[in-house]
Enzyme design. Structure first.
Site, mmCIF file in Angstrom:
data_model
loop_
_atom_site.group_PDB
_atom_site.id
_atom_site.type_symbol
_atom_site.label_atom_id
_atom_site.label_comp_id
_atom_site.label_asym_id
_atom_site.label_seq_id
_atom_site.Cartn_x
_atom_site.Cartn_y
_atom_site.Cartn_z
ATOM 1 C CG HIS A 1 -8.734 6.297 2.773
ATOM 2 N ND1 HIS A 1 -8.747 6.145 1.407
ATOM 3 C CD2 HIS A 1 -8.048 5.234 3.257
ATOM 4 C CE1 HIS A 1 -8.107 5.031 1.084
ATOM 5 N NE2 HIS A 1 -7.672 4.458 2.190
ATOM 6 N NE ARG B 1 -4.332 5.053 4.157
ATOM 7 C CZ ARG B 1 -4.853 4.186 5.001
ATOM 8 N NH1 ARG B 1 -5.204 4.591 6.213
ATOM 9 N NH2 ARG B 1 -5.031 2.920 4.665
ATOM 10 C CG HIS C 1 -9.727 5.994 6.804
ATOM 11 N ND1 HIS C 1 -10.705 5.030 6.674
ATOM 12 C CD2 HIS C 1 -8.539 5.329 6.857
ATOM 13 C CE1 HIS C 1 -10.142 3.829 6.643
ATOM 14 N NE2 HIS C 1 -8.841 3.985 6.770
ATOM 15 C CD GLU D 1 -2.977 -1.051 2.266
ATOM 16 O OE1 GLU D 1 -4.162 -1.032 1.904
ATOM 17 O OE2 GLU D 1 -2.637 -0.994 3.454
#
Length: 413
Positions: free
Chosen positions: A229, A270, A331, A114
């Site tokens: 997010h 992010r 998020h 990720e």
């Protein structure tokens, strides 16, 4: 109606942090767990991407640096090292409990990647890793004779005596007021997403533990550290925002503007990706941008992201053939109730674990897929501390509180 209940330990919250705390405690302790609504409505069920693990000893420096860099080097280094060093033991235990992480043909664990990770190190089960871990833990906790679970029961306060936590107040589904007397109290009530108009969290997550902690003078930390997010499905429907996992970008999905142009490195942290998307939306005067799975093989989409694929179809988008509109949404909460490396708050016999707590692991911005791992590692440490300190019950509350404050101050220096 008011009821008085007596337990050794009371835990508010039935996500992975609360469940793993209960599972890690001695079987001779009488434990009560509270769920604000039904157990399925906990945010742990929603985690898509996976759970990080230290792949091998050579990966430690890179994993540590990835976590620190994502957190803008505001992380508590001791907590980061504890989490990483504990990760392989946690994964082995989850496997032993029956968690079905994806595997390669040779039987070894499959890893995905990720954003902000320098290499693949994330264990996963399709795109519903949180549900897989949570339901597995829940099945084991339900099998424990020493644990009672009360659903639709909300923590409203803690019981404080002489500056020491002595239990919890709650309200059950019938409106009865519960005074739950306990030697140790654990808050695992999740984050604050329910306070936001756009959030990937369930609406019931309203920062209850933080409010209660503040009212009792328990230290809070980094209350402004809220993670947005970058890739949530844009929808005009009301309710919780649907997350499109960061692992999708790790597998090759790209972010596009309305002209079909890439404008950001999708594997940056992010907060950086979110800022780029918001700036592009402002520049274009639009309410969303796009994520494209064009470069992700169909076999990967169907095997790794079946839930995301199905949900997008329900919203009218076939991600195998067209880009999907996305917008950033609240998020995760990196701040919370301040705890030491054993999940102790600044009040004796009061613990906080999971997203409710702030042990400093995440710094200013959480690295993807560190949340499930952090919750499990520090839940286990809380359980170990509770079990170890219970042998000191012969010491008076006052003496125990004084020693606790000294130990806690030293641990947090």
């Amino acid at each position: 109606m008011t009821r008085e209940l007596y337990y050794d330990i009371v835990i508010a919250g039935c996500g992975v942090a609360g469940l793993y705390t209960a599972l890690s405690l001695p079987r001779d302790r009488k434990i009560l767990m509270l769920s604000k609504e039904d157990i399925a409505s906990c945010d742990s069920m929603l985690a898509q991407g996976g759970i990080c693990v230290l792949r091998d000893d050579d990966d430690f420096d890179a994993y540590f640096e990835d976590t620190m860099r994502a957190g803008h080097y505001e992380n508590r280094t001791e907590s980061v090292e504890i989490m990483i060093r504990s990760s392989r033991e946690i994964i082995r235990h989850l496997l032993a409990l029956g968690v079905r992480f994806e595997r390669n043909e040779d039987g070894s664990l499959a890893y995905t990647r990720e954003g902000a990770h320098s290499r693949p190190r994330i264990c996963f089960h399709k795109d519903i890793t949180g549900e897989e871990i949570t339901t597995t833990l829940l099945s084991h906790v339900r099998g424990l004779e020493n644990v009672t679970i009360m659903e639709y029961t909300v923590m409203t306060d803690i019981i404080e005596k002489n500056g020491i936590c002595a239990g919890m107040k709650a309200k059950d589904r019938d409106g009865d007021i519960l005074y739950i007397h306990a030697q140790d109290t654990v808050m695992a009530t999740g984050g604050i997403g329910g306070l936001y108009h756009h959030s990937t969290n369930f609406p019931l997550l309203t920062g209850d533990a933080c409010r209660i902690a503040r009212e009792h003078g328990v230290r809070l930390e980094h209350m402004d550290y809220v993670q947005i997010h970058p890739t949530c499905l844009y929808s005009v429907r009301p309710g919780r925002s649907f997350l499109i996992s960061e692992s999708a970008r790790g597998e090759g999905a790209v972010i596009l503007n309305h002209r079909g142009e890439r404008f950001v490195d999708e594997l940056l942290p992010r907060d950086v990706v979110t800022e780029a998307i918001l700036k592009e939306m402002e520049r274009e005067g639009t309410e969303y941008e796009y994520i494209s799975f064009e470069h992700v093989p169909e076999t990967t989409v169907r095997a790794h992201f079946p839930n995301i694929y199905r949900h997008c179809l329900e919203e009218g988008y076939d991600l195998l053939h067209e880009p999907v509109p996305i917008v950033p949404a609240q998020h995760y909460f990196m701040g919370g109730v301040h705890v030491d490396s054993d999940s102790r708050t600044t009040m004796a016999h009061l613990y906080a674990v999971g997203e409710t707590s702030c042990n400093g692991v995440h710094g200013k911005n959480r690295l993807a897929s560190n949340s499930l791992l952090e919750s499990l590692v520090f839940a286990k440490r809380a359980a170990a501390k509770i079990a170890g300190e219970s042998i000191l019950n012969s010491i008076s509350d006052k003496e125990g509180g004084d020693r606790y404050e000294s130990d806690h101050d030293a641990a947090c220096r």
